[in-house]
Scaffold this motif. Structure first.
Motif, PDB file in Angstrom:
ATOM      1  N   SER A  21     -55.441  41.457  79.121  1.00 14.16           N
ATOM      2  CA  SER A  21     -55.208  42.797  79.619  1.00 14.16           C
ATOM      3  C   SER A  21     -55.695  42.886  81.047  1.00 14.16           C
ATOM      4  CB  SER A  21     -55.978  43.798  78.756  1.00 14.16           C
ATOM      5  OG  SER A  21     -56.262  44.942  79.504  1.00 14.16           O
ATOM      6  N   SER A  22     -54.838  43.391  81.936  1.00 16.98           N
ATOM      7  CA  SER A  22     -55.308  43.553  83.308  1.00 16.98           C
ATOM      8  C   SER A  22     -54.934  44.901  83.899  1.00 16.98           C
ATOM      9  CB  SER A  22     -54.751  42.439  84.202  1.00 16.98           C
ATOM     10  OG  SER A  22     -53.354  42.462  84.205  1.00 16.98           O
ATOM     11  N   TYR A  23     -54.094  45.649  83.219  1.00 15.41           N
ATOM     12  CA  TYR A  23     -53.518  46.822  83.877  1.00 15.41           C
ATOM     13  C   TYR A  23     -53.893  48.170  83.289  1.00 15.41           C
ATOM     14  CZ  TYR A  23     -50.230  44.536  87.022  1.00 15.41           C
ATOM     15  OH  TYR A  23     -49.658  43.843  88.026  1.00 15.41           O
ATOM     16  N   GLU A  31     -44.736  33.181  80.885  1.00 16.07           N
ATOM     17  CA  GLU A  31     -45.127  34.503  81.388  1.00 16.07           C
ATOM     18  C   GLU A  31     -43.893  35.360  81.676  1.00 16.07           C
ATOM     19  OE1 GLU A  31     -46.952  36.855  81.803  1.00 16.07           O
ATOM     20  OE2 GLU A  31     -48.871  36.459  82.751  1.00 16.07           O
ATOM     21  N   ASP A  32     -44.043  36.643  81.526  1.00 15.28           N
ATOM     22  CA  ASP A  32     -42.950  37.537  81.856  1.00 15.28           C
ATOM     23  C   ASP A  32     -42.808  37.676  83.370  1.00 15.28           C
ATOM     24  OD1 ASP A  32     -45.364  38.903  82.121  1.00 15.28           O
ATOM     25  OD2 ASP A  32     -44.788  40.620  80.909  1.00 15.28           O
ATOM     26  N   ILE A  33     -43.925  37.948  84.042  1.00 13.09           N
ATOM     27  CA  ILE A  33     -43.839  38.246  85.479  1.00 13.09           C
ATOM     28  C   ILE A  33     -45.138  37.885  86.181  1.00 13.09           C
ATOM     29  CG2 ILE A  33     -44.546  40.667  85.111  1.00 13.09           C
ATOM     30  CD1 ILE A  33     -42.568  41.428  87.384  1.00 13.09           C
ATOM     31  N   VAL A  34     -45.006  37.327  87.362  1.00 11.04           N
ATOM     32  CA  VAL A  34     -46.168  37.066  88.205  1.00 11.04           C
ATOM     33  C   VAL A  34     -46.102  38.044  89.367  1.00 11.04           C
ATOM     34  CG1 VAL A  34     -47.413  35.377  89.590  1.00 11.04           C
ATOM     35  CG2 VAL A  34     -46.196  34.641  87.522  1.00 11.04           C
ATOM     36  N   ASP A  35     -47.122  38.882  89.434  1.00 10.51           N
ATOM     37  CA  ASP A  35     -47.163  39.925  90.457  1.00 10.51           C
ATOM     38  C   ASP A  35     -48.233  39.544  91.478  1.00 10.51           C
ATOM     39  OD1 ASP A  35     -47.101  42.267  91.880  1.00 10.51           O
ATOM     40  OD2 ASP A  35     -47.748  43.560  90.255  1.00 10.51           O
ATOM     41  N   SER A  36     -49.469  39.971  91.304  1.00 10.79           N
ATOM     42  CA  SER A  36     -50.544  39.552  92.210  1.00 10.79           C
ATOM     43  C   SER A  36     -50.930  38.096  91.965  1.00 10.79           C
ATOM     44  CB  SER A  36     -51.772  40.438  92.014  1.00 10.79           C
ATOM     45  OG  SER A  36     -52.381  40.174  90.758  1.00 10.79           O
ATOM     46  N   GLY A  37     -50.644  37.591  90.770  1.00  6.50           N
ATOM     47  CA  GLY A  37     -51.026  36.228  90.405  1.00  6.50           C
ATOM     48  C   GLY A  37     -52.387  36.143  89.735  1.00  6.50           C
ATOM     49  N   LEU A  38     -53.098  37.259  89.691  1.00  5.84           N
ATOM     50  CA  LEU A  38     -54.468  37.270  89.159  1.00  5.84           C
ATOM     51  C   LEU A  38     -54.524  36.909  87.675  1.00  5.84           C
ATOM     52  CD1 LEU A  38     -55.789  40.497  90.917  1.00  5.84           C
ATOM     53  CD2 LEU A  38     -56.735  38.193  91.197  1.00  5.84           C
ATOM     54  N   THR A  39     -53.607  37.454  86.895  1.00  4.18           N
ATOM     55  CA  THR A  39     -53.614  37.197  85.451  1.00  4.18           C
ATOM     56  C   THR A  39     -53.379  35.719  85.180  1.00  4.18           C
ATOM     57  OG1 THR A  39     -52.701  39.402  85.106  1.00  4.18           O
ATOM     58  CG2 THR A  39     -52.586  37.885  83.249  1.00  4.18           C
ATOM     59  N   LEU A  40     -52.387  35.173  85.844  1.00  5.96           N
ATOM     60  CA  LEU A  40     -52.038  33.772  85.641  1.00  5.96           C
ATOM     61  C   LEU A  40     -53.175  32.855  86.095  1.00  5.96           C
ATOM     62  CD1 LEU A  40     -49.869  31.884  84.702  1.00  5.96           C
ATOM     63  CD2 LEU A  40     -48.892  31.942  86.994  1.00  5.96           C
ATOM     64  N   LYS A  62     -40.794  36.551  89.371  1.00  6.23           N
ATOM     65  CA  LYS A  62     -41.882  36.497  90.341  1.00  6.23           C
ATOM     66  C   LYS A  62     -41.565  37.483  91.440  1.00  6.23           C
ATOM     67  CE  LYS A  62     -44.998  33.412  92.734  1.00  6.23           C
ATOM     68  NZ  LYS A  62     -45.156  34.269  93.926  1.00  6.23           N
ATOM     69  N   LYS A  63     -42.549  38.331  91.724  1.00  5.33           N
ATOM     70  CA  LYS A  63     -42.325  39.318  92.781  1.00  5.33           C
ATOM     71  C   LYS A  63     -42.551  38.709  94.151  1.00  5.33           C
ATOM     72  CE  LYS A  63     -43.489  43.483  90.270  1.00  5.33           C
ATOM     73  NZ  LYS A  63     -44.424  44.606  90.153  1.00  5.33           N
ATOM     74  N   GLU A  64     -41.722  39.123  95.088  1.00  9.71           N
ATOM     75  CA  GLU A  64     -41.922  38.725  96.480  1.00  9.71           C
ATOM     76  C   GLU A  64     -43.023  39.601  97.038  1.00  9.71           C
ATOM     77  OE1 GLU A  64     -38.020  39.118  98.068  1.00  9.71           O
ATOM     78  OE2 GLU A  64     -37.841  36.962  98.381  1.00  9.71           O
ATOM     79  N   GLY A  77     -38.941  43.101  77.614  1.00  5.16           N
ATOM     80  CA  GLY A  77     -40.345  42.782  77.316  1.00  5.16           C
ATOM     81  C   GLY A  77     -41.335  43.493  78.208  1.00  5.16           C
ATOM     82  N   LEU A  78     -40.904  43.846  79.405  1.00  2.67           N
ATOM     83  CA  LEU A  78     -41.833  44.465  80.361  1.00  2.67           C
ATOM     84  C   LEU A  78     -41.955  45.965  80.107  1.00  2.67           C
ATOM     85  CD1 LEU A  78     -40.314  42.561  83.298  1.00  2.67           C
ATOM     86  CD2 LEU A  78     -42.760  42.498  82.798  1.00  2.67           C
ATOM     87  N   ASP A  79     -43.182  46.445  80.231  1.00  4.59           N
ATOM     88  CA  ASP A  79     -43.428  47.854  79.891  1.00  4.59           C
ATOM     89  C   ASP A  79     -43.928  48.658  81.073  1.00  4.59           C
ATOM     90  OD1 ASP A  79     -46.056  46.568  79.942  1.00  4.59           O
ATOM     91  OD2 ASP A  79     -46.807  48.462  79.150  1.00  4.59           O
ATOM     92  N   TYR A  80     -43.789  49.959  80.936  1.00  2.00           N
ATOM     93  CA  TYR A  80     -44.599  50.884  81.717  1.00  2.00           C
ATOM     94  C   TYR A  80     -45.333  51.741  80.700  1.00  2.00           C
ATOM     95  CZ  TYR A  80     -46.206  54.862  84.295  1.00  2.00           C
ATOM     96  OH  TYR A  80     -47.015  55.848  84.803  1.00  2.00           O
TER      97      TYR A  80
HETATM   98  P1  IMP Z   1     -50.598  40.087  88.002  1.00  3.95           P
HETATM   99  O1  IMP Z   1     -51.958  39.754  87.451  1.00  3.95           O
HETATM  100  O2  IMP Z   1     -50.680  41.127  89.077  1.00  3.95           O
HETATM  101  O3  IMP Z   1     -49.821  38.874  88.443  1.00  3.95           O
HETATM  102  O4  IMP Z   1     -49.792  40.810  86.866  1.00  3.95           O
HETATM  103  C1  IMP Z   1     -49.391  40.128  85.755  1.00  3.95           C
HETATM  104  C2  IMP Z   1     -49.101  41.029  84.569  1.00  3.95           C
HETATM  105  O5  IMP Z   1     -48.981  42.408  84.922  1.00  3.95           O
HETATM  106  C3  IMP Z   1     -47.790  40.635  83.983  1.00  3.95           C
HETATM  107  O6  IMP Z   1     -47.948  39.648  83.007  1.00  3.95           O
HETATM  108  C4  IMP Z   1     -47.254  41.939  83.450  1.00  3.95           C
HETATM  109  O7  IMP Z   1     -47.677  42.118  82.125  1.00  3.95           O
HETATM  110  C5  IMP Z   1     -47.858  42.986  84.329  1.00  3.95           C
HETATM  111  N1  IMP Z   1     -46.924  43.403  85.394  1.00  3.95           N
HETATM  112  C6  IMP Z   1     -46.925  43.053  86.696  1.00  3.95           C
HETATM  113  N2  IMP Z   1     -45.918  43.617  87.379  1.00  3.95           N
HETATM  114  C7  IMP Z   1     -45.227  44.323  86.465  1.00  3.95           C
HETATM  115  C8  IMP Z   1     -44.029  45.140  86.556  1.00  3.95           C
HETATM  116  O8  IMP Z   1     -43.377  45.292  87.601  1.00  3.95           O
HETATM  117  N3  IMP Z   1     -43.642  45.706  85.390  1.00  3.95           N
HETATM  118  C9  IMP Z   1     -44.295  45.558  84.211  1.00  3.95           C
HETATM  119  N4  IMP Z   1     -45.388  44.804  84.094  1.00  3.95           N
HETATM  120  C10 IMP Z   1     -45.862  44.197  85.205  1.00  3.95           C
END
Ligand code: IMP
Ligand code: MG
Length: 186
Positions: free
Chosen positions: A73-75, A104-113, A135-137, A162-165
């Motif tokens: 969990s990070s969000y 993984e579904d998505i790499v955003d900041s990269g912190l979770t990964l 992967k987000k730019e 799979g991705l939620d808000y």
């Molecule tokens: P990070 O640690 O910022 O790379 O975020 C990774 C996690 O945040 C992902 O595995 C997602 O579960 C969630 N996340 C990041 N960006 C999005 C988004 O645009 N939509 C939904 N979930 C997101």
């Protein structure tokens, strides 16, 4: 999906439709088949977001494989990474000597990964690779190695497949940009 079809409330626009997802995931599955020929990789899905990707990816693969899941969990309900990662569910099995594929579904900041890879590396697997659907730019994302990326997307908050808000929209069969009105109203 044609433009005339009704969309779920909360969807600003469809970014990747189900057909494009299917095609790209089939390619990723074929690449994994080749890479792990003769081995039995352990696919580690990151709950909850990667669940849809994981099931489609593994059904596209033909070599013997095993699966396991981790939940981190990070969000909370926010749309920005807090940088704080917690393990909510750990793997059910040992990975020492195994070939691990993090799904993984998505790499955003990269912190979770980054956090996840640190945890898994300490358990001495034979090797670890990462497959991320999206992967987000993002110019200020941390450098974390993703071996295979399904799609590179703009830095917008996305939902579906799979991705939620705030826990919702995971069931949408496509990846869409979340309507900003949804979180602006909160
Ligand atoms: P990070 O640690 O910022 O790379 O975020 C990774 C996690 O945040 C992902 O595995 C997602 O579960 C969630 N996340 C990041 N960006 C999005 C988004 O645009 N939509 C939904 N979930 C997101
Ligand atoms: Mg996730």
């Amino acid at each position: 999906m044609s433009d005339g079809e009704p969309r779920a409330a909360g969807v600003a626009r469809i970014l990747i439709d189900d057909e494009a997802l299917r095609r790209r995931i089939a390619e990723l599955a074929r690449a994994l088949d080749e890479e792990y020929q003769g081995d039995v990789p352990l696919l580690v899905g990151v709950l909850n977001g990667a669940v849809t990707f994981m099931t489609d990816l593994m059904r596209g693969m033909t070599i013997p494989l095993e699966i396991d899941f981790m939940a981190v969990s990070s969000y909370g309900a926010a749309t920005q990474s807090s940088g704080v990662v917690r393990i909510l569910k750990d793997l059910d099995q040992e990975i020492e000597g195994r070939r691990v594929v993090v799904v993984e579904d998505i790499v955003d900041s990269g912190l979770t990964l980054q956090y996840l890879l640190d945890v898994l590396e300490r358990r001495n697997p034979r090797d670890i690779r990462v497959v991320a659907l999206l992967k987000k730019e993002k110019p200020n994302a941390i450098e974390v190695n993703v071996d295979q990326i399904g799609f590179t997307i703009p830095d917008e908050f996305v939902i579906g497949y799979g991705l939620d808000y705030a826990g919702k929209y995971r069931n949408l069969p496509y990846v869409a940009v979340l309507d900003p009105c949804i979180y602006a109203a909160e």
